[in-house]
Design a protein around this motif. Sequence first.
Motif, PDB file in Angstrom:
ATOM      1  N   SER A  19     -22.554  -1.679  61.097  1.00  0.00           N
ATOM      2  CA  SER A  19     -22.394  -3.232  60.852  1.00  0.00           C
ATOM      3  C   SER A  19     -21.357  -3.501  61.868  1.00  0.00           C
ATOM      4  CB  SER A  19     -22.557  -3.478  59.593  1.00  0.00           C
ATOM      5  OG  SER A  19     -21.474  -2.951  58.866  1.00  0.00           O
ATOM      6  N   PRO A  20     -21.139  -4.790  62.255  1.00  0.00           N
ATOM      7  CA  PRO A  20     -19.787  -5.452  62.764  1.00  0.00           C
ATOM      8  C   PRO A  20     -18.766  -5.542  61.722  1.00  0.00           C
ATOM      9  CG  PRO A  20     -21.675  -6.841  63.423  1.00  0.00           C
ATOM     10  CD  PRO A  20     -22.410  -6.075  62.363  1.00  0.00           C
ATOM     11  N   GLN A  21     -19.310  -5.692  60.489  1.00  0.00           N
ATOM     12  CA  GLN A  21     -18.096  -5.451  59.416  1.00  0.00           C
ATOM     13  C   GLN A  21     -17.479  -4.244  59.263  1.00  0.00           C
ATOM     14  OE1 GLN A  21     -21.215  -6.839  59.164  1.00  0.00           O
ATOM     15  NE2 GLN A  21     -21.025  -8.957  58.575  1.00  0.00           N
ATOM     16  N   ARG A  22     -18.294  -3.262  59.425  1.00  0.00           N
ATOM     17  CA  ARG A  22     -17.761  -1.784  59.267  1.00  0.00           C
ATOM     18  C   ARG A  22     -16.868  -1.448  60.490  1.00  0.00           C
ATOM     19  NH1 ARG A  22     -14.865   1.350  58.584  1.00  0.00           N
ATOM     20  NH2 ARG A  22     -15.183   3.860  58.566  1.00  0.00           N
ATOM     21  N   VAL A  23     -17.290  -1.726  61.622  1.00  0.00           N
ATOM     22  CA  VAL A  23     -16.417  -1.521  62.950  1.00  0.00           C
ATOM     23  C   VAL A  23     -15.235  -2.159  62.853  1.00  0.00           C
ATOM     24  CG1 VAL A  23     -16.499  -1.741  65.535  1.00  0.00           C
ATOM     25  CG2 VAL A  23     -18.442  -1.258  64.181  1.00  0.00           C
ATOM     26  N   TYR A  24     -15.296  -3.564  62.665  1.00  0.00           N
ATOM     27  CA  TYR A  24     -14.126  -4.438  62.165  1.00  0.00           C
ATOM     28  C   TYR A  24     -12.911  -3.865  61.477  1.00  0.00           C
ATOM     29  CZ  TYR A  24     -11.239  -8.635  61.815  1.00  0.00           C
ATOM     30  OH  TYR A  24     -10.224  -9.589  62.104  1.00  0.00           O
ATOM     31  N   GLU A  44       1.735  -3.782  58.623  1.00  0.00           N
ATOM     32  CA  GLU A  44       0.580  -4.290  58.110  1.00  0.00           C
ATOM     33  C   GLU A  44       0.015  -5.014  59.325  1.00  0.00           C
ATOM     34  OE1 GLU A  44      -0.976  -7.827  54.989  1.00  0.00           O
ATOM     35  OE2 GLU A  44       1.117  -7.150  55.193  1.00  0.00           O
ATOM     36  N   ILE A  45      -1.298  -4.676  59.324  1.00  0.00           N
ATOM     37  CA  ILE A  45      -2.239  -5.511  60.592  1.00  0.00           C
ATOM     38  C   ILE A  45      -2.562  -6.764  59.910  1.00  0.00           C
ATOM     39  CG2 ILE A  45      -4.374  -5.210  61.953  1.00  0.00           C
ATOM     40  CD1 ILE A  45      -4.016  -2.035  61.830  1.00  0.00           C
ATOM     41  N   ALA A  46      -1.820  -7.702  60.637  1.00  0.00           N
ATOM     42  CA  ALA A  46      -1.909  -9.164  60.265  1.00  0.00           C
ATOM     43  C   ALA A  46      -1.662  -9.921  61.412  1.00  0.00           C
ATOM     44  CB  ALA A  46      -1.288  -9.570  58.827  1.00  0.00           C
ATOM     45  N   ILE A  47      -2.321 -11.186  61.450  1.00  0.00           N
ATOM     46  CA  ILE A  47      -1.936 -12.017  62.491  1.00  0.00           C
ATOM     47  C   ILE A  47      -0.386 -12.510  62.669  1.00  0.00           C
ATOM     48  CG2 ILE A  47      -2.101 -14.310  63.525  1.00  0.00           C
ATOM     49  CD1 ILE A  47      -4.992 -14.414  62.319  1.00  0.00           C
ATOM     50  N   MET A  67      -7.291 -12.452  64.524  1.00  0.00           N
ATOM     51  CA  MET A  67      -8.229 -11.589  63.785  1.00  0.00           C
ATOM     52  C   MET A  67      -9.166 -12.442  63.161  1.00  0.00           C
ATOM     53  SD  MET A  67      -5.358  -9.061  61.330  1.00  0.00           S
ATOM     54  CE  MET A  67      -6.688  -8.171  60.656  1.00  0.00           C
ATOM     55  N   THR A  68     -10.397 -12.479  63.641  1.00  0.00           N
ATOM     56  CA  THR A  68     -11.587 -13.314  63.368  1.00  0.00           C
ATOM     57  C   THR A  68     -12.619 -12.302  62.813  1.00  0.00           C
ATOM     58  OG1 THR A  68     -10.881 -14.841  64.985  1.00  0.00           O
ATOM     59  CG2 THR A  68     -13.010 -15.233  64.088  1.00  0.00           C
ATOM     60  N   PRO A  69     -12.726 -11.800  61.638  1.00  0.00           N
ATOM     61  CA  PRO A  69     -13.562 -11.059  61.122  1.00  0.00           C
ATOM     62  C   PRO A  69     -15.152 -11.703  61.001  1.00  0.00           C
ATOM     63  CG  PRO A  69     -11.913 -11.571  59.322  1.00  0.00           C
ATOM     64  CD  PRO A  69     -11.728 -12.433  60.476  1.00  0.00           C
ATOM     65  N   PRO A  70     -16.197 -10.955  61.344  1.00  0.00           N
ATOM     66  CA  PRO A  70     -16.044  -9.622  61.976  1.00  0.00           C
ATOM     67  C   PRO A  70     -16.317  -9.600  63.518  1.00  0.00           C
ATOM     68  CG  PRO A  70     -18.100 -10.118  61.023  1.00  0.00           C
ATOM     69  CD  PRO A  70     -17.449 -11.225  60.710  1.00  0.00           C
ATOM     70  N   THR A  71     -15.860 -10.432  64.166  1.00  0.00           N
ATOM     71  CA  THR A  71     -16.101 -10.681  65.587  1.00  0.00           C
ATOM     72  C   THR A  71     -15.192 -10.647  66.551  1.00  0.00           C
ATOM     73  OG1 THR A  71     -15.680 -13.133  65.424  1.00  0.00           O
ATOM     74  CG2 THR A  71     -18.015 -12.283  65.075  1.00  0.00           C
ATOM     75  N   THR A  97      -8.593  -7.328  73.658  1.00  0.00           N
ATOM     76  CA  THR A  97      -9.625  -8.032  72.567  1.00  0.00           C
ATOM     77  C   THR A  97     -10.706  -7.155  72.580  1.00  0.00           C
ATOM     78  OG1 THR A  97      -8.667  -9.949  73.932  1.00  0.00           O
ATOM     79  CG2 THR A  97     -10.802 -10.170  72.501  1.00  0.00           C
ATOM     80  N   PHE A  98     -11.000  -6.929  71.197  1.00  0.00           N
ATOM     81  CA  PHE A  98     -12.041  -6.134  70.805  1.00  0.00           C
ATOM     82  C   PHE A  98     -13.181  -7.534  70.215  1.00  0.00           C
ATOM     83  CE2 PHE A  98      -8.431  -3.617  70.043  1.00  0.00           C
ATOM     84  CZ  PHE A  98      -8.997  -2.375  70.480  1.00  0.00           C
ATOM     85  N   THR A  99     -14.236  -7.459  70.899  1.00  0.00           N
ATOM     86  CA  THR A  99     -15.576  -8.454  70.559  1.00  0.00           C
ATOM     87  C   THR A  99     -16.471  -7.728  69.936  1.00  0.00           C
ATOM     88  OG1 THR A  99     -14.683  -9.854  72.411  1.00  0.00           O
ATOM     89  CG2 THR A  99     -16.795 -10.413  71.388  1.00  0.00           C
ATOM     90  N   LEU A 100     -17.133  -8.155  68.589  1.00  0.00           N
ATOM     91  CA  LEU A 100     -18.049  -7.287  68.020  1.00  0.00           C
ATOM     92  C   LEU A 100     -19.415  -8.171  68.092  1.00  0.00           C
ATOM     93  CD1 LEU A 100     -15.262  -6.506  66.706  1.00  0.00           C
ATOM     94  CD2 LEU A 100     -16.529  -5.019  65.368  1.00  0.00           C
ATOM     95  N   GLN A 101     -20.521  -7.820  68.303  1.00  0.00           N
ATOM     96  CA  GLN A 101     -21.587  -8.766  68.156  1.00  0.00           C
ATOM     97  C   GLN A 101     -22.822  -7.779  67.573  1.00  0.00           C
ATOM     98  OE1 GLN A 101     -21.913 -10.879  71.858  1.00  0.00           O
ATOM     99  NE2 GLN A 101     -23.160  -9.263  72.394  1.00  0.00           N
TER     100      GLN A 101
END
Length: 151
Positions: A19-24, A44-47, A67-71, A97-101
């Motif tokens: 799922s996109p959530q898992r990859v994110y 820490e990975i945070a904006i 960081m725009t979960p999960p996309t 940039t990583f884009t997930l769909q």
Amino acid sequence: MTELNALSRIDCSITIKASPQRVYRALTTASELSAWFQVTVEGEIAIGNEVWITGFGQRTSIHIIEMTPPTRFAWRWHPGRVDPAVDYAKETRTTVTFTLQPADGGTLLQVSETGFDEVSLARRASVYKDNTNGWSAVVVWLRDYVQKANG
């Protein structure tokens, strides 16, 4: 597949059976990023955060910008090999940039690295070539890691 655009950007994509959530989560959790990207992640990975990564014989920082979960997930960094004796403060960083769909049975992950046209001429061709080859391998590492953990 990697597309070359006049040494200004790299684009590649891969389908991952998760799922996109898992990859994110694999992209944005320090312990998971460390595992599949084959680096040590400090911070820490945070904006807005600067996170240090160590691997492949070097240490460099990445600045988390989105960081725009999960996309979507994005960072800026100095691409390619960096020489610890050189001050890169004045060199523009590239943006990854990583884009997930959602895709049939999983996630289409697209990775774009832009801004190579702003990298110094002395480094541009070399880091562009290194990162083109690098992203082609790295997306496979991510796919294999997530699918193994998922399966």
